[in-house]
Design an enzyme around this catalytic site. Structure first.
Site, PDB file in Angstrom:
ATOM      1  N   GLU A  80       0.833  -1.201   0.000  1.00  0.00           N
ATOM      2  CA  GLU A  80       0.000   0.000   0.000  1.00  0.00           C
ATOM      3  C   GLU A  80       0.868   1.252   0.000  1.00  0.00           C
ATOM      4  O   GLU A  80       1.858   1.328   0.714  1.00  0.00           O
ATOM      5  CB  GLU A  80      -0.914   0.003   1.235  1.00  0.00           C
ATOM      6  N   CYS A 142      -7.451  -2.488   8.010  1.00  0.00           N
ATOM      7  CA  CYS A 142      -6.085  -2.493   7.467  1.00  0.00           C
ATOM      8  C   CYS A 142      -5.572  -1.074   7.319  1.00  0.00           C
ATOM      9  O   CYS A 142      -4.449  -0.760   7.723  1.00  0.00           O
ATOM     10  CB  CYS A 142      -6.046  -3.231   6.127  1.00  0.00           C
ATOM     11  N   HIS A 166      -1.188  -5.746   1.393  1.00  0.00           N
ATOM     12  CA  HIS A 166      -2.386  -6.576   1.250  1.00  0.00           C
ATOM     13  C   HIS A 166      -2.048  -7.802   0.391  1.00  0.00           C
ATOM     14  O   HIS A 166      -1.309  -7.689  -0.589  1.00  0.00           O
ATOM     15  CB  HIS A 166      -3.510  -5.795   0.553  1.00  0.00           C
TER      16      HIS A 166
HETATM   17  N1  PCA Z   1      -8.179  -7.312   5.889  1.00  0.00           N
HETATM   18  C1  PCA Z   1      -9.097  -6.271   6.265  1.00  0.00           C
HETATM   19  C2  PCA Z   1      -9.027  -6.192   7.762  1.00  0.00           C
HETATM   20  C3  PCA Z   1      -8.361  -7.442   8.196  1.00  0.00           C
HETATM   21  C4  PCA Z   1      -7.753  -8.006   6.978  1.00  0.00           C
HETATM   22  O1  PCA Z   1      -6.993  -8.981   6.933  1.00  0.00           O
HETATM   23  C5  PCA Z   1      -8.871  -4.961   5.526  1.00  0.00           C
HETATM   24  O2  PCA Z   1      -8.413  -5.008   4.366  1.00  0.00           O
HETATM   25  O3  PCA Z   1      -9.131  -3.890   6.061  1.00  0.00           O
END
Ligand code: PCA
Length: 200
Positions: A80, A142, A166
């Site tokens: 990100e 996240c 992610h």
């Molecule tokens: N993904 C979520 C919250 C926990 C996770 O593993 C997100 O992308 O916000």
């Protein structure tokens, strides 16, 4: 040896598995590249998740931080670029729903990742793992964890590599959760994260 704080999340929103949980458990205490891994599993909870992260930063005093989250539906590994001071969307695992809510009043609108995200994408792609920079971590847990992480480091004047990555669903999650979404093997997901850690 340097310490790298690696965080993952518990399952959320009715999904049976979170592949980031398995990665952090597998890598706990391992030595990778110049780092010893200190793993922490965070709850998907707007109050307890950020609280636990802050106490781990204070206790562990890491030399680098990578937070991992599942982005169900994404095809690639996505470091990100930015976290924003906003919470909005689905309920957390405690049933709490945030609407247009700042994470912290009177703090900056956003923070850029201090991980070498361009190099991470290049190294992953060169090694056969599809990756792209993502320009939005969303407005759920996240993004909240990435924002809290970078805000905390900034407040304490700590200039260490830190950010959020992610990852896509695992095959196991798609099978057990009966979902129709792109998936990777858990082994590839973990190896890609190890490769990132070796290179930061
Ligand atoms: N993904 C979520 C919250 C926990 C996770 O593993 C997100 O992308 O916000």
């Amino acid at each position: 040896m340097k310490k790298l704080l690696l965080t993952g999340f518990e399952p959320f929103l009715g999904l049976p598995i979170n592949p980031t949980e398995k990665i952090v458990k597998e890598l706990q205490n391992k030595n990778i590249g110049q780092y010893q891994i200190q793993s922490v599993l965070l709850p998907v909870d707007f109050e307890k998740g950020p609280e636990l992260l802050i106490s781990c930063l204070n206790d562990i005093k890491p030399d680098a931080v990578i937070s991992l989250g599942l982005a169900a539906g994404r095809k690639k590994i996505t470091p990100e670029r930015i976290a924003i001071n906003c919470r909005d969307g689905e309920p957390d695992n405690n049933g709490v729903v945030m609407v247009d809510s700042p994470i912290y009043e009177d703090e900056p609108a956003g923070y850029f990742s201090t991980l070498p995200i361009r190099e991470i994408v290049q190294i992953l792609n060169e090694n056969g793992y599809p990756a792209n920079i993502s320009n939005s971590a969303g407005t759920y847990l996240c993004n909240n964890i990435m924002y809290t992480l970078l805000n905390e480091l900034n407040k304490n004047n700590l200039h260490i590599p830190a950010g959020f990555i992610h990852i896509p669903a695992s095959h196991e999650l798609v099978i057990e959760g009966k979902k129709n979404m792109p998936s990777w093997s858990q082994r590839d997901l973990q190896q890609a994260i190890e490769l990132i850690i070796e290179n930061i």
